[in-house]
Design an enzyme around this catalytic site. Structure first.
Site, PDB file in Angstrom:
ATOM      1  N   GLY A  41       0.844  -1.151  -0.115  1.00 55.07           N
ATOM      2  CA  GLY A  41       0.071  -0.054  -0.034  1.00 55.07           C
ATOM      3  C   GLY A  41       0.801   1.216   0.063  1.00 55.07           C
ATOM      4  O   GLY A  41       1.887   1.302   0.724  1.00 55.07           O
ATOM      5  N   GLY A  43      -0.398   4.675   0.302  1.00 57.06           N
ATOM      6  CA  GLY A  43      -1.350   5.816   0.769  1.00 57.06           C
ATOM      7  C   GLY A  43      -0.366   6.479   1.558  1.00 57.06           C
ATOM      8  O   GLY A  43       0.904   6.136   1.752  1.00 57.06           O
ATOM      9  N   SER A 285     -16.561  17.817   1.520  1.00 55.23           N
ATOM     10  CA  SER A 285     -15.856  17.855   2.659  1.00 55.23           C
ATOM     11  C   SER A 285     -16.547  18.334   3.737  1.00 55.23           C
ATOM     12  O   SER A 285     -17.213  19.246   3.751  1.00 55.23           O
ATOM     13  CB  SER A 285     -14.677  18.940   2.365  1.00 55.23           C
ATOM     14  OG  SER A 285     -14.082  19.328   3.588  1.00 55.23           O
ATOM     15  N   ARG A 338     -19.665  13.369  12.726  1.00 56.58           N
ATOM     16  CA  ARG A 338     -20.151  12.634  11.542  1.00 56.58           C
ATOM     17  C   ARG A 338     -21.432  11.443  11.818  1.00 56.58           C
ATOM     18  O   ARG A 338     -22.238  11.828  11.173  1.00 56.58           O
ATOM     19  CB  ARG A 338     -19.064  11.877  10.934  1.00 56.58           C
ATOM     20  CG  ARG A 338     -18.168  12.913  10.186  1.00 56.58           C
ATOM     21  CD  ARG A 338     -16.993  12.287   9.426  1.00 56.58           C
ATOM     22  NE  ARG A 338     -16.012  13.403   8.944  1.00 56.58           N
ATOM     23  CZ  ARG A 338     -14.867  13.033   8.410  1.00 56.58           C
ATOM     24  NH1 ARG A 338     -14.578  11.889   8.146  1.00 56.58           N
ATOM     25  NH2 ARG A 338     -14.213  13.958   7.808  1.00 56.58           N
ATOM     26  N   ARG A 442     -14.874   8.213  13.736  1.00 62.48           N
ATOM     27  CA  ARG A 442     -13.393   8.834  13.481  1.00 62.48           C
ATOM     28  C   ARG A 442     -13.759  10.399  13.371  1.00 62.48           C
ATOM     29  O   ARG A 442     -14.778  10.693  12.683  1.00 62.48           O
ATOM     30  CB  ARG A 442     -12.725   8.349  12.462  1.00 62.48           C
ATOM     31  CG  ARG A 442     -11.458   9.339  12.036  1.00 62.48           C
ATOM     32  CD  ARG A 442     -10.834   8.681  10.865  1.00 62.48           C
ATOM     33  NE  ARG A 442     -11.626   8.733   9.427  1.00 62.48           N
ATOM     34  CZ  ARG A 442     -11.602   9.629   8.972  1.00 62.48           C
ATOM     35  NH1 ARG A 442     -11.226  11.052   9.408  1.00 62.48           N
ATOM     36  NH2 ARG A 442     -12.427   9.654   7.890  1.00 62.48           N
ATOM     37  N   LEU A 448      -5.975  11.616   8.278  1.00 62.24           N
ATOM     38  CA  LEU A 448      -4.742  11.970   7.676  1.00 62.24           C
ATOM     39  C   LEU A 448      -3.670  11.987   8.873  1.00 62.24           C
ATOM     40  O   LEU A 448      -2.423  11.528   8.770  1.00 62.24           O
ATOM     41  CB  LEU A 448      -4.839  13.289   7.011  1.00 62.24           C
ATOM     42  CG  LEU A 448      -5.791  13.231   5.775  1.00 62.24           C
ATOM     43  CD1 LEU A 448      -5.880  14.999   5.241  1.00 62.24           C
ATOM     44  CD2 LEU A 448      -5.295  12.512   4.865  1.00 62.24           C
TER      45      LEU A 448
END
Lengths: 645, 251
Positions: A41, A43, A285, A338, A442, A448
């Site tokens: 990976g 990322g 966003s 969220r 989260r 990030l």
């Protein structure tokens, strides 16, 4: 049986990481050259880990599913990255970032890991600035901040609406430097097919070269899984098309435990679904909630008129709008976490107040444009507004955006200890692929942070501690029996899939899987539906293995075959997700059980019985997996009902 | 909406390519271009034919993975978008749409519409970075950066590495791509110390890999999905000249 030892260091929370670093074992430079590490990976988590380990002097091989590390889906993160710099003098600190993250995760994350995350967050910003990441700055030339959900301070650093892109390009540049130096070797267009264990230790992987179908063997002293999350189990998600949970599932089937598979984040602000042919959903966003206000019509007849096209949102008077987040959660308003914002949107739409086709709410910038002017809004969110207009064909400066929740991130993942090592020695997992830091939900701008914290500042220490014991372990040949067997199994699986020659296309089965998961293991879950989902998923598994149609061959580029292999893994993962959701008889974070709600309709946690990590062990084909528990002990934080009112 | 598609098919790098014609009907104008290709592919699978290979990933215009040459334009007829952001409402009903891969010597075809763009990564590996290692770095606010410079650097840094500039250029030049990185890093104090070496090495690699030179037609700027400006190329030329003439770091 493997015991779940989190290996959390002793001592005060704020001293654990410092003490760990002071007492961990090191490897001298001459020995580092003799040790090989595989990173799967590219990322944020993978690139930063490979670059940092390469710079230390280890031999690193990194595997990328696309043609370049810059394609990894970290690139699509828009809003920002959190850090406890307190540049704004608004009362932020490591302790507060730690507290917000634990609270945001609904008290289902491991204290010590989260504290370390908050602790190293500041170094990430410094590192990225040094790499040339063009963060937004104010007129004094200092770094600028914005606010994100679940926080009352401004601690989010950003680069326009393209923060993930800039951070990934930073990590990619660090990786490119190491590739040039020869410490990291890059293998592009490769997908991991299996993990190879030798003497119960992770010693290598099997990959498929996606350009020519070749099956390849690679050996090392340790393997890092940085392959992201499994949101694509839902078919429609904000994940990129190539994102998949296959590598993690292969590790799970080789004996690595899988933690909290049911914790899935549904992001409140995505562009609503518009047709059966739709291939993916696009995120708008969370940073938009800084200035955008979310509402639906107050009167049900207005909502109906809008749905029928008789009324425009701009024609609805201020007093007839229901800013339901501001109404229900005055303290945090539009910036609630969220999970809460998503459920509130679903609640309004289910009650008949939805707009668009019925499953959408408005995100309105009218007030912000009046207050700040169109130019300021353009400067802050220009690329997002453009993106919205291109997809929906409506100008968001003039009309409110329409948004609806969609699957976005998976908090669950491979179980790891404090060192980010899984239950298989030598197998590490970082970033979204592990479960460690976000609990049941989260916070925005924390993905990030976690990916880079793991890669730049945690793994280079903890892996060294592991590898220090391996300096006498010679490199192993990929000709050994273990590699031979693993390769054979992979080839047989691929042959089997391609020889079924059934009637169902991969896409149609994938859509079916997504439908089952969204319907029964989605935003609102209950025992009855979850019990329905489990046999449906096992039927789907049988249907796949008897009736899938994969055209083409195994020895050239064949995206249908790639999708089919991933789908087979996703169906298995879906079954564990449903089982985990069924056993967790409480509502917490992204996991909302309709049976467990407070009188005000909020999620109702059950700390007495469910304050643990649900950790699943694979028991073989057709066998029920077993769940182990890692009890969560909160020594330093007071566990409370989450309140954003 | 109904369309006639003429799509480039080629089994591998060495095979002979050809255009194949497909009819596709009942496409919603809200359908994205790649979703239209998904529908085509599903119908091909139903007919047991091999679907059309095309690169794609994020489908929201940021990863730079998708890139199709549509009716003579990289990323198709609309402005400032990638192929995945193109919607069928931008075409006329019954239109014939010609779909080709990026065509440039440094981008060999892998299959159908998929090309190998690792040449761009190789250019970055020559110096498209600040040579810091992890840790041991000053506070992020230790060096103030004027806002206009940070903003300009951000504009250059928004390149997604899709290669449309190369595909648009009659010389297959990668000047816009290279200059965007050179400009971003030379604007920032962190990138300054290496700027002379960087520009020389990256340009040399670009030449070595077979990318052509710039003849100022500005086709790259016109087709860039992120609207990267040709002024980056001017800045890079200045950096290059300065490095060659005025520094002792001439390579």
């Amino acid at each position: 049986m493997t015991t779940l030892n989190s290996k959390t260091p002793e001592g005060e929370l704020s001293e654990k990481w410092t003490k760990y670093k002071a007492s961990q074992k090191l490897v001298n430079p001459a020995n580092k050259r003799k040790l090989d590490v595989i990173v799967v990976g590219t990322g944020l988590a993978g690139s930063s880990a490979a670059a940092s380990l390469g710079a230390l002097g280890f031999n690193v091989k990194i595997f990328c599913i696309s043609d370049s590390p810059r394609r990894a889906h970290s690139i699509a993160a828009q809003g920002g990255i959190n850090a406890a710099k307190n540049y704004q003098n608004d009362g932020d600190s490591v302790e507060r970032l730690f507290y917000d993250t634990i609270k945001g995760g609904d008290y289902r994350a491991r204290e010590a890991n989260v504290y370390r995350l908050a602790e190293v967050s500041n170094s990430i910003i410094d590192q990225c600035v040094a790499q040339g990441v063009p963060f937004a700055r104010d007129y004094s030339g200092m770094l600028d901040n914005r606010s994100f959900g679940g926080a009352q301070v401004s601690r989010t650093f950003y680069a326009k609406g393209q923060t993930g892109q800039q951070l990934l390009l930073g990590a990619y540049s660090a990786l490119s430097k190491e590739i040039k130096a020869g410490t990291v070797k890059m293998y592009e267009r490769r997908e991991m097919m299996d993990l190879v264990l030798v003497d119960n230790q992770a010693r290598g992987i099997i990959t498929r070269n996606l350009q020519n179908g070749e099956i390849e063997r690679w050996s090392a002293h340790a393997v890092v899984i940085a392959t992201g999350g499994y949101g694509n189990v839902y078919f429609l998600s904000t994940n990129a098309m190539n994102c998949n949970g296959s590598a993690a599932i292969q590790c799970y089937k080789r004996g690595a435990y899988f933690a909290n598979p049911c914790y899935v984040q549904i992001h409140p602000t995505c562009i609503p679904v518009h047709g059966e042919y739709q291939s993916k959903l696009t995120l708008m966003s969370e940073s938009l909630r800084n200035d955008g206000r979310i509402w639906v019509p107050k009167k049900i007849e207005d909502a109906q008129a809008i749905r029928e096209g008789r009324l425009k949102p701009t024609e609805i008077a201020e007093q007839d709008r229901d800013y339901y987040l501001e109404r229900r959660y005055p303290a945090f308003g539009n910036l609630v976490p969220r999970d809460i914002a998503s459920r509130a949107a679903k609640e309004r739409c289910d009650a008949g107040y939805g707009v668009g086709a019925g499953f959408a709410v408005y995100l309105d910038f009218k007030t912000a444009i009046e207050r700040l002017g169109r130019d300021k809004i353009h400067e802050r969110y220009g690329n997002l507004f453009q993106m919205y207009e291109k997809i929906v064909d409506v100008d968001p400066y003039e009309n409110p955006m329409m948004i609806y929740p969609a699957v976005h991130y998976t908090m669950g993942g491979l179980w790891v200890d404090y060192e980010l090592q899984t239950t298989i020695p030598g197998l590490f997992a970082t970033g979204e692929a592990n479960f460690s830091d976000h609990g049941a939900n989260r916070l925005g701008a924390s993905a990030l942070m976690q990916g880079l914290a793991d890669g730049y500042f945690v793994l280079p220490y903890t892996m060294q501690n592991f590898l220090s014991d391996k300096i006498h372990q010679p490199r192993i040949s990929v000709e050994s029996q273990e590699f031979e067997n693993a390769e054979k199994a992979v080839k047989e699986k691929i042959e089997k899939i391609i020889s079924i020659k059934g009637e169902k296309t991969v896409d149609s089965l994938q859509r079916e899987l997504g439908h089952i998961m969204w319907e029964y293991v989605g935003m609102g879950r209950n025992a009855e539906n979850l019990k329905k989902a489990i046999p449906l998923l096992s039927d789907l598994r049988k249907k796949f293995w008897s009736n899938v149609r994969v055209v083409g061959d195994t020895t050239s580029m064949n995206p249908e075959l790639e999708k089919a292999i991933r789908l087979a893994d996703h169906i298995e993962l879906a079954e564990v997700m449903a089982k985990d959701a069924l056993q967790r008889e409480e509502s917490c974070g992204g996991h909302y059980r309709e049976e467990f709600v407070t009188e005000e309709g909020e999620a109702k946690r059950d700390d007495e019985n469910f304050k643990f990590v649900g950790v699943w062990e694979y028991k073989g084909e057709g066998q029920d997996p077993i769940m182990h528990k890692e009890e969560l002990n909160y020594e330093f934080i007071k566990v409370q009902q989450r309140n954003y009112k | 909406m109904d369309f006639t598609l003429k799509i480039w098919r080629q089994e591998n790098a060495n095979a002979k390519g050809r255009f194949e014609t497909y009819k596709i009907n009942d496409i919603s104008p809200d359908c994205s271009f790649l979703e239209m290709l998904d529908i085509l592919n599903e119908s091909l699978v139903n007919k047991l034919s091999h679907p059309v290979c095309f690169d794609n990933d994020c489908r929201e215009g940021i990863c730079g993975m998708c890139g199709l040459y549509i009716n003579g334009h990289p990323h198709g007829p609309d402005q400032a978008i990638t192929t995945c952001q193109l919607h069928m409402r931008k075409f006329k009903d019954k239109e014939t749409i010609v779909i080709e891969p990026w065509r440039a010597k440094p981008f060999p075809i892998i299959r159908d519409l998929v090309v190998d763009r690792t040449a761009l990564d190789k250019i970055i590996q020559e110096g498209g970075y600040v040579s810091v290692t992890t840790g041991g770095i000053p506070d992020g606010n230790a060096i103030p950066i004027p806002k206009y410079k940070a903003d300009q650097a951000m504009d250059s840094a928004s390149c997604i590495g899709c290669g449309a500039c190369v595909a648009a250029c009659k010389n297959a030049s990668a000047m816009l791509f290279v200059s965007a990185k050179v400009t971003q890093l030379s604007l920032l104090p962190q990138g300054k110390p290496e700027s002379s070496i960087r520009v020389q090495k990256m340009v040399a690699k670009m030449d070595e890999l077979g990318f052509g030179n710039c003849t100022n037609t500005y086709a790259c700027e016109a087709e860039c999905p992120k609207e990267i400006k040709c002024s980056n190329i001017a800045k890079m030329n200045r950096e290059f000249l300065f490095a060659k003439v005025c520094t002792e770091e001439n390579i």
